[in-house]
Motif scaffolding. Structure first.
Motif, mmCIF file in Angstrom:
data_model
loop_
_atom_site.group_PDB
_atom_site.id
_atom_site.type_symbol
_atom_site.label_atom_id
_atom_site.label_comp_id
_atom_site.label_asym_id
_atom_site.label_seq_id
_atom_site.Cartn_x
_atom_site.Cartn_y
_atom_site.Cartn_z
ATOM 1 N N ILE A 2 0.815 -1.212 0.000
ATOM 2 C CA ILE A 2 0.000 0.000 0.000
ATOM 3 C C ILE A 2 0.851 1.267 0.000
ATOM 4 C CG2 ILE A 2 -1.969 -1.072 1.144
ATOM 5 C CD1 ILE A 2 -1.027 0.263 3.733
ATOM 6 N N SER A 3 2.166 1.151 -0.153
ATOM 7 C CA SER A 3 3.002 2.345 -0.152
ATOM 8 C C SER A 3 2.755 3.163 -1.405
ATOM 9 C CB SER A 3 4.482 1.952 -0.082
ATOM 10 O OG SER A 3 4.846 1.169 -1.189
ATOM 11 N N SER A 37 -8.210 9.206 6.778
ATOM 12 C CA SER A 37 -6.837 8.699 6.894
ATOM 13 C C SER A 37 -6.654 7.841 8.146
ATOM 14 C CB SER A 37 -5.834 9.862 6.909
ATOM 15 O OG SER A 37 -6.080 10.723 8.010
ATOM 16 N N LEU A 40 -6.480 4.226 7.262
ATOM 17 C CA LEU A 40 -5.176 3.795 6.755
ATOM 18 C C LEU A 40 -4.198 3.573 7.904
ATOM 19 C CD1 LEU A 40 -3.432 3.252 4.242
ATOM 20 C CD2 LEU A 40 -2.810 5.667 4.250
ATOM 21 N N ASP A 41 -4.216 4.463 8.891
ATOM 22 C CA ASP A 41 -3.320 4.329 10.051
ATOM 23 C C ASP A 41 -3.590 3.032 10.809
ATOM 24 O OD1 ASP A 41 -2.250 6.786 9.405
ATOM 25 O OD2 ASP A 41 -3.553 7.901 10.776
ATOM 26 N N LYS A 44 -2.494 -0.268 8.383
ATOM 27 C CA LYS A 44 -1.166 -0.394 7.775
ATOM 28 C C LYS A 44 -0.485 -1.704 8.149
ATOM 29 C CE LYS A 44 0.448 4.284 6.725
ATOM 30 N NZ LYS A 44 1.356 5.382 7.107
ATOM 31 N N SER A 45 -0.671 -2.123 9.391
ATOM 32 C CA SER A 45 -0.007 -3.340 9.859
ATOM 33 C C SER A 45 -0.539 -4.593 9.187
ATOM 34 C CB SER A 45 -0.164 -3.471 11.382
ATOM 35 O OG SER A 45 -1.540 -3.583 11.728
ATOM 36 N N TYR A 47 -0.958 -4.914 5.944
ATOM 37 C CA TYR A 47 -0.452 -4.966 4.578
ATOM 38 C C TYR A 47 1.076 -4.955 4.578
ATOM 39 C CZ TYR A 47 -5.147 -3.585 2.960
ATOM 40 O OH TYR A 47 -6.499 -3.523 2.707
ATOM 41 N N LEU A 49 4.263 -3.147 3.233
ATOM 42 C CA LEU A 49 4.451 -1.756 2.851
ATOM 43 C C LEU A 49 5.410 -1.553 1.687
ATOM 44 C CD1 LEU A 49 4.615 -0.140 6.409
ATOM 45 C CD2 LEU A 49 2.631 -0.418 4.916
#
Length: 484
Positions: A2-3, A37, A40-41, A44-45, A47, A49
């Protein structure tokens, strides 16, 4: 991966959104109100990165689920509408010409990315945070109640449920194309759910390959529901009723098979806390947690309004310790001490009866003792002895060979003098009248947002459904208050 996904859309057609989506459009207002957002925070873990193929942006996937809750659509119908509804594409941060996802991606997102994530508290907390920042919550009052949701697969037979949905498809097809009569496969005659599943797959195949009306909305919506049920069974690998659903009671004569959502709501009708449980759980036990969760969102709690289910002795003591006023009318049947008992029965305020740990409700009650001497009186509840004899939880509760099973509670109204005095005041009576607000909110969640019936199997699926439905309801309420 997802970066580097949060980039600007550079499509030459983006200006279309400004032309065709009005400022008062609800989805446009939600996009402008909420900074997504935080999703997303939180994810994140889940996915990688920096490695692998680019994943569909998590915020977009979450917005799909939110659209599903707002409009009460199946996964397939949601994705189909996203192809042509420009307000959907705008809300999803897509370019007008961009392709939509495959509906199976939503199933994977729910089951793989949202596991071990307290989505319910996260989303409620976010909406309360927005409401507080906008100055929309000024009261120190919360109203508590519980609402029930029926399990997706009923208690009697998953086979019957599948039969009903396949019948709906055939009926819709026949109404539009009589030539289809006789083209469907022979219905299975056994009680095996696996055979019924196979029949449903054949029905889907016949409609999609041989029917001229497969793409018409009247047929397609029912076909998508059937396909989603088949997929749900395939993933769950279970041909039985919902393993997490339980029997709860709405009254003496009516019950349901499913789940309960315990809700706290501010006086401004914004939900501040929610807890999803199985259907047999008692409402009153969740007062403390609802108050605690409401405070964690930033709410100040000075008054709690609820029905008689919340007037138990422990809750009265908790209200005194936490220094808030509990506006809940006493019921003498729930004031007796039961902590010394090995097996604790729960009081169902709707039915006015006690329910045993196995979920069986008393069949009658009687009061014993001298009249006008409450301290010496008791309520005795009798249970169906035939159920007790075969109950898997009878050990320690039912004595083998006994001809009856009763449960008695001493009436101790003298221990609640302060509450009795309070409920006789004009202030108590005025505050009690506000309880209708949460009943209206329960109805709002159930009807426009599909919370009457679970969309998937299990407690986890129910929590996801509850999180998105309540998030949608809270956002709509915030927008209404801002517009006023």
């Amino acid at each position: 991966m997802i970066s580097k996904q949060e980039t600007l859309n550079l499509s030459p057609y983006m200006a279309l959104y400004e032309l065709i989506i009005p400022k008062e459009n609800m989805l446009r207002q939600i996009n402008e109100l909420v900074d997504f957002s935080f999703i997303l925070d939180e994810l994140k873990s889940k996915y990688c990165l920096d490695n692998g193929r680019n994943a569909i942006p998590p915020i977009r996937m979450f917005k799909y689920l939110l659209l599903k809750a707002i409009h009460d659509l199946s996964d397939a119908d949601l994705v189909e509408r996203s192809k042509y509804d420009m307000s959907f594409k705008y809300f999803l941060d897509m370019t007008p010409e961009e392709n939509v996802i495959d509906s199976s991606s939503l199933t994977k997102f729910r089951r793989l990315r949202l596991q071990d994530m307290n989505l319910l508290d996260l989303l409620i907390g976010k909406t309360v945070e927005i409401a507080l920042e906008k100055g929309l919550i000024t009261s120190k009052t919360i109203i508590v109640d519980a609402t029930h949701t029926k399990a997706r697969y009923n208690q009697k037979s998953p086979k019957e449920f599948l039969q009903k949905k396949s019948k709906n498809v055939r009926k819709a097809v026949y109404q539009l194309d009589e030539n289809m009569k006789g083209r469907f496969p022979i219905k299975p005659t056994s009680n095996e759910v696996s055979e019924e599943l196979n029949y449903c797959r054949q029905v889907v195949q016949v409609v999609e390959t041989q029917s001229k009306v497969a793409q018409l909305p009247a047929v397609k919506e029912k076909l998508n529901v059937l396909k989603e049920l088949i997929d749900d069974y395939n993933v769950q690998m279970s041909y039985s009723s919902d393993p997490d659903a339980r029997v709860g009671h709405k009254s003496v004569d009516s019950s349901f098979f499913g789940f309960k959502t315990h809700i706290a709501m501010s006086d401004e009708r914004i939900i501040t806390a929610a807890i999803v449980t199985t259907g047999e759980k008692s409402d009153g036990h969740y007062l403390k947690e609802l108050v605690k969760k409401s405070k964690e969102t930033g709410m100040e709690v000075g008054t709690v309004i609820g029905d008689t289910a919340y007037s138990g002795k422990e809750n009265l003591q908790y209200a005194q310790a936490e220094e808030f006023q509990l506006v809940s009318k006493l019921n003498p049947n729930i004031t007796g001490e039961t902590s010394h008992r090995k097996v604790v029965f729960e009081f169902n305020k709707d039915a006015g009866m006690y329910v045993c740990p196995a979920g069986h409700m008393a069949i009658r009650k009687a009061r014993t003792g001298k009249k006008n001497q409450a301290a010496n009186q008791a309520e005795t509840y009798s249970f169906d002895i035939e159920k007790c004899k075969v109950c898997p939880m009878r050990e320690g509760c039912y004595k083998e060979g006994a001809k009856s099973k009763t449960y008695s509670i001493r009436v101790k109204s003298t221990e609640h003098k302060e509450q009795i005095h309070l409920q006789e005041t004009d202030e108590f009576k005025t505050l009690s009248k506000k309880r209708y607000k949460i009943e209206a909110k329960n109805s709002e969640i159930k009807n426009p947002h599909g919370y009457k019936t679970a969309k998937s199997v299990g407690l986890f699926g129910m929590e996801i459904q509850g999180a998105t439905a309540i998030f949608a309801v809270n956002l709509k309420r915030i927008l209404k208050l801002l517009n006023e």
